[in-house]
Write an enzyme that holds these catalytic residues in place. Structure first.
Site, mmCIF file in Angstrom:
data_model
loop_
_atom_site.group_PDB
_atom_site.id
_atom_site.type_symbol
_atom_site.label_atom_id
_atom_site.label_comp_id
_atom_site.label_asym_id
_atom_site.label_seq_id
_atom_site.Cartn_x
_atom_site.Cartn_y
_atom_site.Cartn_z
ATOM 1 N N GLY A 168 2.698 2.016 -4.939
ATOM 2 C CA GLY A 168 3.754 2.610 -5.774
ATOM 3 C C GLY A 168 4.570 1.576 -6.532
ATOM 4 O O GLY A 168 4.888 1.756 -7.706
ATOM 5 N N ASP A 191 -0.975 -6.347 1.973
ATOM 6 C CA ASP A 191 -0.900 -5.239 2.934
ATOM 7 C C ASP A 191 -2.235 -5.116 3.642
ATOM 8 O O ASP A 191 -3.287 -5.306 3.022
ATOM 9 C CB ASP A 191 -0.572 -3.922 2.214
ATOM 10 C CG ASP A 191 0.073 -2.901 3.149
ATOM 11 O OD1 ASP A 191 -0.516 -2.620 4.215
ATOM 12 O OD2 ASP A 191 1.161 -2.401 2.820
ATOM 13 N N ASP A 242 8.961 -3.477 -0.052
ATOM 14 C CA ASP A 242 9.445 -2.199 0.497
ATOM 15 C C ASP A 242 8.813 -1.990 1.871
ATOM 16 O O ASP A 242 8.198 -0.972 2.132
ATOM 17 C CB ASP A 242 9.100 -1.050 -0.462
ATOM 18 C CG ASP A 242 9.758 0.268 -0.058
ATOM 19 O OD1 ASP A 242 10.781 0.227 0.653
ATOM 20 O OD2 ASP A 242 9.255 1.336 -0.450
ATOM 21 N N ASP A 291 -0.563 -10.229 6.833
ATOM 22 C CA ASP A 291 0.803 -9.866 7.192
ATOM 23 C C ASP A 291 1.759 -10.358 6.099
ATOM 24 O O ASP A 291 1.713 -11.521 5.701
ATOM 25 C CB ASP A 291 1.132 -10.541 8.535
ATOM 26 C CG ASP A 291 2.517 -10.180 9.050
ATOM 27 O OD1 ASP A 291 3.352 -9.701 8.258
ATOM 28 O OD2 ASP A 291 2.772 -10.389 10.254
ATOM 29 N N CYS A 329 0.813 -1.230 0.000
ATOM 30 C CA CYS A 329 0.000 0.000 0.000
ATOM 31 C C CYS A 329 0.839 1.268 0.000
ATOM 32 O O CYS A 329 1.896 1.288 0.624
ATOM 33 C CB CYS A 329 -0.918 0.010 1.213
ATOM 34 S SG CYS A 329 -2.150 -1.296 1.074
ATOM 35 N N PRO A 330 0.381 2.309 -0.701
ATOM 36 C CA PRO A 330 -0.847 2.375 -1.516
ATOM 37 C C PRO A 330 -0.689 1.807 -2.929
ATOM 38 O O PRO A 330 -1.630 1.792 -3.691
ATOM 39 C CB PRO A 330 -1.125 3.876 -1.573
ATOM 40 C CG PRO A 330 0.247 4.501 -1.525
ATOM 41 C CD PRO A 330 1.078 3.606 -0.630
ATOM 42 N N LYS A 341 16.016 -1.196 5.077
ATOM 43 C CA LYS A 341 16.088 0.093 5.769
ATOM 44 C C LYS A 341 17.351 0.136 6.633
ATOM 45 O O LYS A 341 17.678 -0.843 7.314
ATOM 46 C CB LYS A 341 14.847 0.303 6.647
ATOM 47 C CG LYS A 341 13.515 0.097 5.915
ATOM 48 C CD LYS A 341 13.304 1.074 4.780
ATOM 49 C CE LYS A 341 12.033 0.753 3.999
ATOM 50 N NZ LYS A 341 11.842 1.612 2.839
#
Length: 359
Positions: A222, A238, A275, A258, A219-220, A304
């Protein structure tokens, strides 16, 4: 000279130092925070050329571009910047005749103010270099590229890179436009990853219409958008809401579960993309599990980065993932890059060399 994202000079320098040590090229990095570049000073003559030949550019994570510096030219007069650069190049042995020229700046707000000048300066500089036989009469992508990097109005580094071991992009940055109908700016991360990791001539086979993809943490939408745009079908995973424009295509199945628990209903998935804002070690392990189970043929995902120890974290996570794949007899090709559209994260791509899963 290595270009990098402003603020990641230490990570870039650490990586170059490691690679140089492995090649037994001795020297030290010079850097200033937030300048967008790192210089590596070699102790022995000729070692800069050796570095840009032997460091595999596509194995560097934090460097966007690399070239051997032939000369540093400062205090350039405003009325004639060309002659001192030509003189500096004439004084240096071993600079090859080049087939293209890129007049660039580091990617910082301060340096980018010089870009307009760089564009205007390119044509007269190109003509002058051709007149001195330092540049071929016609552009050629088979021989080295000449780089002139301005770090201040009268101060530049001049050098060259090899076309089989550099970034093909000006300043090491693919120029992408944000599509007006995309649900979020994150879409550019995935588009850039395709440009960086997948040779253009392989797009028709590896990013083909009709393929299935899975987007974990979608979500949303991309990243899902990039697959839908290429006429793929997507399982979007999501608990949040997906953009209605994507759902209306009929190519997206939204599973509100999940991302760590989802299992594809059929084993026909080519692309796994992810992501998720999660601990990088956890995401890397999940990607490894999908691949060794044969649930996907290629994975593209973001890790990350922590606030401190970013380079060490990246090395550890990638090493652990490689070990996990090897222990399970999985053959793969792995690349990782701190992309232009990445911020506090890196993007990793893994391609299964053999799609036959041992599980």
């Amino acid at each position: 000279m290595f270009y990098c994202r402003s603020g990641f000079e230490k990570e870039c320098a650490g990586e170059i130092q490691d690679k140089a040590t492995q090649l037994e090229v001795f020297g030290f990095p010079r850097l200033k925070n937030n300048t967008g570049y790192v210089l590596f000073e070699c102790y022995q003559e000729g070692d800069a050329d050796r570095l840009i030949r032997e460091i595999k550019f596509n194995e560097l994570i934090f460097a966007r571009q690399m070239f051997a510096v032939a000369a540093e030219v400062s205090d350039l007069p405003k009325d004639d910047r060309i002659s001192p650069i030509l003189d500096a190049l004439s004084d240096v042995d071993g600079v090859p005749c080049c087939g293209d020229i890129r007049i660039e700046t580091p990617d910082t707000n301060e340096a980018k103010e010089l870009l307009k000048f760089c564009r205007k300066f390119t044509v007269p500089m190109r003509q002058a270099l051709r007149g001195k036989k330092m540049l071929t009469e016609r552009d050629s992508n088979r021989i080295p590229v000449l780089h002139i990097c301005f770090i201040a109005p009268g101060h530049c580094y001049v050098g060259y890179s090899y076309t089989n071991n550099n970034s093909q992009f000006f300043m090491g940055i693919p120029r992408l436009k944000f599509p007006a109908d995309a649900p979020s700016r994150s879409t550019l991360k995935l588009e850039e990853a395709f440009h960086v990791f997948i040779p253009k001539e392989e797009w028709d086979d590896r990013l083909a219409s009709g393929m299935w993809g899975v987007d974990l943490g979608a979500c949303p939408g991309g990243w899902t958008y990039q697959l839908v745009k290429r006429s793929m079908f997507v399982h979007a995973i999501d608990n949040g809401m997906m953009a209605q424009s994507l759902m209306d295509t009929g190519q997206v199945k939204h599973h509100m579960v999940d991302g760590f628990k989802f299992e594809p209903p059929r084993k026909n998935v080519t692309w796994l993309i992810c992501d998720m804002v999660e601990k990088p070690a956890r995401v890397a392990h999940l990607m490894g599990e999908w691949l060794i189970k044969g649930w996907a043929k290629e994975a593209l995902f973001n890790l990350k980065l922590p606030m401190k120890g970013r380079y060490d974290e990246v090395l550890q996570d990638i090493e652990n993932l490689k070990d996990f794949l090897k222990k399970n007899g999985f053959q793969y090709k792995l690349q990782a890059k701190h992309l232009y559209h990445d911020r506090e994260e890196i993007t990793v791509h893994i391609q299964a060399i053999s799609n036959i899963s041992p599980h």
